[in-house]
Design an enzyme around this catalytic site. Structure first.
Site, PDB file in Angstrom:
ATOM      1  N   GLY A  70       0.997  -1.311   0.179  1.00 22.80           N
ATOM      2  CA  GLY A  70       0.166   0.303  -0.101  1.00 22.80           C
ATOM      3  C   GLY A  70       0.865   1.485  -0.470  1.00 22.80           C
ATOM      4  O   GLY A  70       0.026   2.259  -0.484  1.00 22.80           O
ATOM      5  N   SER A  71       1.941   1.319   0.239  1.00 26.63           N
ATOM      6  CA  SER A  71       2.683   2.529   0.956  1.00 26.63           C
ATOM      7  C   SER A  71       3.440   3.366  -0.594  1.00 26.63           C
ATOM      8  O   SER A  71       3.435   3.733  -0.490  1.00 26.63           O
ATOM      9  CB  SER A  71       4.014   2.138   1.557  1.00 26.63           C
ATOM     10  OG  SER A  71       3.211   2.151   3.288  1.00 26.63           O
ATOM     11  N   ASN A 151      -7.454   3.924   9.391  1.00 27.78           N
ATOM     12  CA  ASN A 151      -7.359   2.769   9.331  1.00 27.78           C
ATOM     13  C   ASN A 151      -7.001   3.096  11.231  1.00 27.78           C
ATOM     14  O   ASN A 151      -7.444   1.767  11.815  1.00 27.78           O
ATOM     15  CB  ASN A 151      -5.791   2.418   8.847  1.00 27.78           C
ATOM     16  CG  ASN A 151      -5.047   3.857   9.177  1.00 27.78           C
ATOM     17  OD1 ASN A 151      -5.147   5.449   8.623  1.00 27.78           O
ATOM     18  ND2 ASN A 151      -3.548   3.784   9.366  1.00 27.78           N
ATOM     19  N   GLN A 179      -7.625   0.271   3.965  1.00 34.11           N
ATOM     20  CA  GLN A 179      -8.806  -1.074   4.703  1.00 34.11           C
ATOM     21  C   GLN A 179      -9.858  -0.847   3.819  1.00 34.11           C
ATOM     22  O   GLN A 179     -10.336  -2.076   4.964  1.00 34.11           O
ATOM     23  CB  GLN A 179      -8.180   0.505   5.270  1.00 34.11           C
ATOM     24  CG  GLN A 179      -7.566   0.210   6.900  1.00 34.11           C
ATOM     25  CD  GLN A 179      -7.101  -0.745   8.033  1.00 34.11           C
ATOM     26  OE1 GLN A 179      -7.703  -1.119   7.755  1.00 34.11           O
ATOM     27  NE2 GLN A 179      -5.985  -1.086   7.997  1.00 34.11           N
ATOM     28  N   SER A 199      -3.620  -3.244  -0.226  1.00 32.35           N
ATOM     29  CA  SER A 199      -2.572  -3.788   0.385  1.00 32.35           C
ATOM     30  C   SER A 199      -2.861  -5.597   0.899  1.00 32.35           C
ATOM     31  O   SER A 199      -4.051  -5.064   0.993  1.00 32.35           O
ATOM     32  CB  SER A 199      -1.919  -3.590   1.613  1.00 32.35           C
ATOM     33  OG  SER A 199      -0.952  -4.050   1.837  1.00 32.35           O
ATOM     34  N   GLY A 200      -2.622  -6.495   0.240  1.00 34.81           N
ATOM     35  CA  GLY A 200      -2.917  -7.533   0.718  1.00 34.81           C
ATOM     36  C   GLY A 200      -2.612  -8.679   1.825  1.00 34.81           C
ATOM     37  O   GLY A 200      -3.661  -9.062   1.793  1.00 34.81           O
ATOM     38  N   HIS A 201      -1.805  -7.330   2.439  1.00 37.44           N
ATOM     39  CA  HIS A 201      -1.898  -8.297   3.667  1.00 37.44           C
ATOM     40  C   HIS A 201      -2.724  -7.724   5.022  1.00 37.44           C
ATOM     41  O   HIS A 201      -2.968  -7.931   6.187  1.00 37.44           O
ATOM     42  CB  HIS A 201      -0.820  -7.518   4.671  1.00 37.44           C
ATOM     43  CG  HIS A 201      -0.454  -6.746   5.046  1.00 37.44           C
ATOM     44  ND1 HIS A 201       0.196  -5.886   5.992  1.00 37.44           N
ATOM     45  CD2 HIS A 201       0.855  -5.344   4.121  1.00 37.44           C
ATOM     46  CE1 HIS A 201       0.311  -5.040   6.418  1.00 37.44           C
ATOM     47  NE2 HIS A 201       0.369  -4.742   5.141  1.00 37.44           N
ATOM     48  N   THR A 237      11.626  -7.948 -11.224  1.00 32.17           N
ATOM     49  CA  THR A 237      10.815  -9.374 -11.253  1.00 32.17           C
ATOM     50  C   THR A 237      10.147  -9.501 -10.511  1.00 32.17           C
ATOM     51  O   THR A 237       9.942  -9.713  -8.984  1.00 32.17           O
ATOM     52  CB  THR A 237      12.029 -10.080 -10.758  1.00 32.17           C
ATOM     53  OG1 THR A 237      13.011 -10.299 -11.763  1.00 32.17           O
ATOM     54  CG2 THR A 237      11.657 -11.700 -11.206  1.00 32.17           C
ATOM     55  N   CYS A 324       3.709   5.689  20.252  1.00 32.40           N
ATOM     56  CA  CYS A 324       4.854   6.479  21.194  1.00 32.40           C
ATOM     57  C   CYS A 324       6.168   5.054  20.753  1.00 32.40           C
ATOM     58  O   CYS A 324       6.721   5.744  21.233  1.00 32.40           O
ATOM     59  CB  CYS A 324       4.043   6.386  22.735  1.00 32.40           C
ATOM     60  SG  CYS A 324       3.742   7.373  22.882  1.00 32.40           S
TER      61      CYS A 324
END
Ligand SMILES: *Cc1c(COP(=O)(O)O)cnc(C)c1O
Length: 395
Positions: A70-71, A151, A179, A199-201, A237, A324
């Site tokens: 995603g980033s 998120n 999200q 994003s996959g995760h 690749t 934090c």
């Protein structure tokens, strides 16, 4: 019992996703750019995964670029629109104050490079209205980038309305939908989205793989130079195993969304109802237009970090909005953006559910969280001051 309730941070991979991946790590390890049959089978798997992802978003396969997550997709989308805009002398970008850092930090760099960014206020209802976007658009606006869903606090934004406004104004529209993809019904054409990051995760796929949807005809720019992979828009690749696995996870999520999400939302609502009983607490985020799995609260008189550590010891993996952990003592920019004052923002808790959670687990959370909050308050000098009237309650 140990409950994983941090699915907005990352998810467990599904069996479907792991099974889809394994052959491409072991037997089908070819490079899709190779001309021999091993490579060509990898190429077929890559194109089939692209078609699957496209189908889930309602676009054409050629409009999908695979990325490292995603980033990277956010960076590429924003940098591209900025580059295109600068060539036409347009250097104004519109976003919200509570975007993910992948968006905000990219924009901060662009500000140093001479771009002007409007950060839309999210303190009204913990969301934005499409009208706010409309009012902010100028002659020199080269991009609107607004997240599909937040998120930390779970608000779902009016993406379809914003898309229509941007289309009418002729301004490119990107959405960080990390999200939302796999959790909400999305159609990039109906919603007039020019670029979308996923994003996959975040939907039971693997980490380190994602995608950027780019509307056909939009001049996308490279972030990574090299070979001619991904129609020359993203060199390197291809992560075939990851891409195939992500596509399988996405198809699984989309195929079962209508059964899974109402069940997840019911668990969410049970948690929200239960935790609202804790005195001097407040729900963060849009109470109605809300991600099915998101529960976000602030509890007055406690520190989010101690809360998380104690919850972990009591069998609940959660998260706080605070940064934090990254060495800064500042509370989350999201909670500050919705108008929580520092003291309150520090006492935050985010529980994020997936379809893997159970009612039994929800029961465990509802037992543990109020106990731990009370325990911490009993030790807190701030709480004592609140109770003796030395300090005024905010919540
Ligand atoms: C997780 C997340 C990202 C980053 O995705 P990665 O694949 O981890 O780089 C970006 N935006 C939002 C809203 C996210 O939740």
């Amino acid at each position: 019992m140990y409950v994983y309730a941090d699915n907005a941070a990352t998810t467990a991979m599904s069996k479907v996703a792991v099974d889809a991946m394994t052959p491409y790590l072991m037997q089908e390890y070819g490079n899709p750019s190779s001309l021999h049959s091993v490579g060509q089978r990898a190429k077929e798997a890559l194109e089939s995964a692209r078609a699957t992802v496209a189908q889930c978003l309602g676009c054409e396969p050629r409009e999908i670029i695979f990325t490292s997550g995603g980033s990277e997709a956010d960076n590429q989308a924003i940098r591209s629109a900025a580059f295109n805009g600068a060539r036409k002398g347009k250097k104004h970008i519109i976003t919200t104050a509570f975007e993910h850092h992948a968006v905000l930090h990219t924009l901060a760099k662009l500000e140093k490079e001479g771009f002007e960014v409007t950060y839309l206020d999210v303190s009204q209802g913990h969301t934005i209205t499409a009208q706010q976007v409309k009012d902010a658009i100028r002659e020199d606006t080269c991009l609107v980038t607004v997240m599909y869903a937040n998120n930390e606090i779970g608000s779902i934004l009016p993406i379809g309305e914003i898309g229509a406004i941007c289309k009418e104004a002729g301004v490119p529209f990107h959405t960080d939908a990390v999200q939302a993809v796999g959790h909400l019904h999305i159609n990039v054409k109906e919603e007039n989205i020019d670029m979308l990051s996923l994003s996959g995760h975040k939907f039971h796929g693997p980490k380190g793989v994602g995608a950027l949807y780019v509307r056909k005809g939009f001049p996308i720019q490279n972030l990574i130079e090299g070979g001619a992979q991904e129609r020359s828009k993203r060199a390197g690749t291809e992560n075939i195993a990851g891409i195939v696995s992500m596509a399988a996870a996405l198809k699984d999520a989309c195929d079962h969304m209508d059964e899974n999400m109402p069940r997840v939302a019911a668990m969410r609502d049970k948690l929200i109802a239960g935790l609202s009983q804790i005195p001097h607490s407040a729900l963060n985020g849009d109470p109605v237009n809300r991600l099915p799995g998101n529960v976000s609260f602030c509890f007055e008189g406690i520190e989010g970090e101690s809360l998380l550590l104690l919850l972990d010891m009591n069998g609940v993996a959660a998260s706080s909005g605070s940064a934090c952990t990254s060495g800064s003592l500042d509370p989350s920019h999201v909670l500050l953006a919705i108008g929580r004052v520092h003291d309150v923002a520090h006492g935050s808790l985010r529980l994020s559910l997936s379809e893997y959670n159970t009612d039994e687990e929800v029961g465990h959370i509802l037992k543990v969280v109020p106990e731990v909050v009370q325990y911490l308050r009993n030790m807190s000098p701030v709480w004592r001051d609140l109770q003796t009237g030395k300090r005024q309650y905010i919540l």
